[in-house]
Design an enzyme around this catalytic site. Structure first.
Site, mmCIF file in Angstrom:
data_model
loop_
_atom_site.group_PDB
_atom_site.id
_atom_site.type_symbol
_atom_site.label_atom_id
_atom_site.label_comp_id
_atom_site.label_asym_id
_atom_site.label_seq_id
_atom_site.Cartn_x
_atom_site.Cartn_y
_atom_site.Cartn_z
ATOM 1 N N SER A 317 0.812 -1.210 0.000
ATOM 2 C CA SER A 317 0.000 0.000 0.000
ATOM 3 C C SER A 317 0.850 1.266 0.000
ATOM 4 O O SER A 317 1.480 1.595 -0.999
ATOM 5 C CB SER A 317 -0.955 -0.037 1.198
ATOM 6 N N ASP A 328 9.810 5.742 -10.415
ATOM 7 C CA ASP A 328 9.382 6.374 -11.663
ATOM 8 C C ASP A 328 10.119 7.679 -11.935
ATOM 9 O O ASP A 328 10.361 8.030 -13.091
ATOM 10 C CB ASP A 328 7.875 6.642 -11.621
ATOM 11 N N LYS A 342 -0.909 -4.190 -3.114
ATOM 12 C CA LYS A 342 -2.187 -3.604 -2.687
ATOM 13 C C LYS A 342 -2.303 -2.214 -3.304
ATOM 14 O O LYS A 342 -1.831 -1.236 -2.762
ATOM 15 C CB LYS A 342 -2.285 -3.520 -1.171
#
Length: 486
Positions: A317, A328, A342
């Site tokens: 999560s 990224d 998740k």
């Protein structure tokens, strides 16, 4: 008599649906009326079953109990993370995000009608007793957990400090159930821990994303810079065994290392409230418009210090949001194993009488448009670690998990994302981009030592690999900091 009970059932059902409808309209005023059309045949069936239970069940059952169980079933049947929170469960959730609560210290989910351990929380009774991620809890004391709702199971695990509870556990690889007697305690989770690994190289470990994790991170980083005379050569951010937590805290941790206004995560759901674009700006991580931006107290060098993030199968999560954002933006190298996966957003929707619904309302996407759901984040450098072999459970293994979404490109991500929001969501990015795969097997003699002494320190292969990467050494090279505990 049966018809009378059916009529009573219809009245009770109508009242419940009326309450639900009013709440629905208050939360989502602009929802189309067609979405509220109720299936008459299914409601008639519900009424029939309700009436049969009232008239024919072996013992009298209160209407409230039946309706509550119906609500529980309605939510738990959606996905593993949606749930009804009664007064006690709602209070426990609120207290838990403050970093202190009573119990055993494990993050759990539902699986096969039992309770499955997502991750034990570090430095808690369950962690010290040897409870592992992936364990299936089938009994508490002598009470079977088969068919018990997750919230009820959590209630049974909580209790007064210094009281004991026996957990009967099924563990993959073990032919017989295991029993653990765990003494309950007040769980005070220190979410941020930091230390120097060696001169010039620091370690920050985040065990959970709580309300004050961002502020605690600032204190920890400033302390590391002070210990290193104002200059760090490299930093390791350890997110292993971190089950997640508050979304705004995940944004704060990401923003500490990213340029201002950099996209951290965006969410996409059916309602406008579920479409959020969370960037590295104060509004997205500071609760309260007039509060100070605590990240402004960080040294400027923290934005450029070489970084490695360590993740494993129990990084879930909020941990995956941070890992995905730093990956990224090419801000850090990820080392370890595939994360939990998740990628769904749970919004806490308060109800009357201090109750609430925890409802899955959206999916997470990384800045590059990658979906986290049931995939997780793939590290740039895969390093298997002996303790990580225990992590057997992932989102994709849970019953009723949300389907896997196709990845979206960055342009579509920016187009679909709505205005920034400082909405606080409890929660607890897909990785097809691994650039290296290095399996570093544990040394046989270390494994033998662990069998002789379960408390003996083991070589932390992932941390060793992270430090070597920062120093420009081969991943498997020996280092003086190899023997450490997590």
């Amino acid at each position: 008599m049966g018809k009378k009970f059916q009529q009573i059932g219809l009245v009770a059902l109508g009242a419940a649906l009326g309450i639900a409808a009013s709440l629905h309209f208050s939360a989502v005023a602009d929802r189309q009326a067609s979405a509220l059309m109720l299936p008459v045949d299914d409601l008639r069936l519900f009424s029939e079953v309700f009436g049969r239970i009232k008239s024919d069940y072996v013992e009298p059952v209160e209407d409230r109990k039946l309706l509550k169980e119906a609500i529980n079933g309605m939510l738990t049947g959606l996905d593993p993370h949606s749930a009804f929170l009664d007064q006690e469960a709602y209070r426990d959730l609120q207290v838990g995000t403050q970093g202190e609560f009573g119990g055993l210290g494990i993050e759990v989910g539902a699986e096969d009608g039992f309770v499955k351990v997502v991750a034990p929380i570090e430095d808690t009774p369950a962690f010290r007793a040897g409870i592992q991620a992936g364990d299936l809890i089938i009994k508490l004391d002598e009470v079977s957990l088969k068919g018990i709702t997750l919230s009820d199971a959590v209630k049974r695990m909580r209790g007064k400090p210094n009281t004991e509870v026996k957990l009967t556990i099924l563990r993959k690889g073990e032919s017989q159930p295991l029993e653990f007697v765990v003494r309950r305690d007040v769980i005070r989770v220190k979410s941020v821990k930091a230390r120097m690994l060696e001169p010039g190289y620091g370690l920050v470990r985040i065990t959970q994303f709580q309300e004050h994790t961002g502020e605690n991170l600032v204190v920890a980083l400033n302390d590391l810079y002070k210990q290193s005379n104002g200059e760090l050569k490299g930093l390791v951010l350890d997110l292993r065994m971190n089950p997640g937590g508050l979304l705004n805290s995940a944004v704060a941790v990401s923003a500490a290392f990213l340029p201002k206004n950099a996209l951290v995560v965006y969410t996409d759901g059916r309602t406008e409230d579920a479409k959020m674009r969370l960037t590295a700006t104060k509004e997205n991580y500071v609760r309260g418009a007039f509060k100070e931006d605590f990240l402004s107290k960080l040294p400027a060098a923290v934005k450029t210090v070489p970084m490695v993030v360590i993740v494993n199968g129990a990084s879930a999560s909020a941990s995956e949001i941070v890992a995905g954002a730093l990956q990224d933006h090419h801000r850090a190298t990820l080392v370890g194993t595939q994360t939990f996966g998740k990628g769904s957003v749970q919004t806490i929707l308060p109800l009357p009488n201090n109750q609430a619904v925890k409802l899955t309302t959206a999916r997470y996407y990384t800045p590059g448009g990658r979906s986290i759901q049931a995939k997780g984040i793939a590290p740039d450098i895969v390093v298997e670690d002996a303790p990580d072999a225990r992590v057997l459970l992932r989102e994709a293994d849970l019953q009723h998990h949300l389907s896997v979404e196709e990845d979206k490109n960055a342009a579509e991500a920016a187009a679909k994302a709505a205005k920034p929001s400082n909405k606080i969501i409890a929660g607890p990015a897909s990785g097809q981009s691994a650039t290296a795969a290095v399996k570093t097997p544990a040394k046989p003699e270390a494994k033998d030592d662990a069998k002789k002494d379960p408390n003996a320190k083991k070589e932390d292969l992932q941390l060793t690999a992270a430090l070597n990467h920062l120093k420009g050494l081969p991943i498997g090279a020996p280092t003086t900091t190899a023997a450490v505990t997590k």
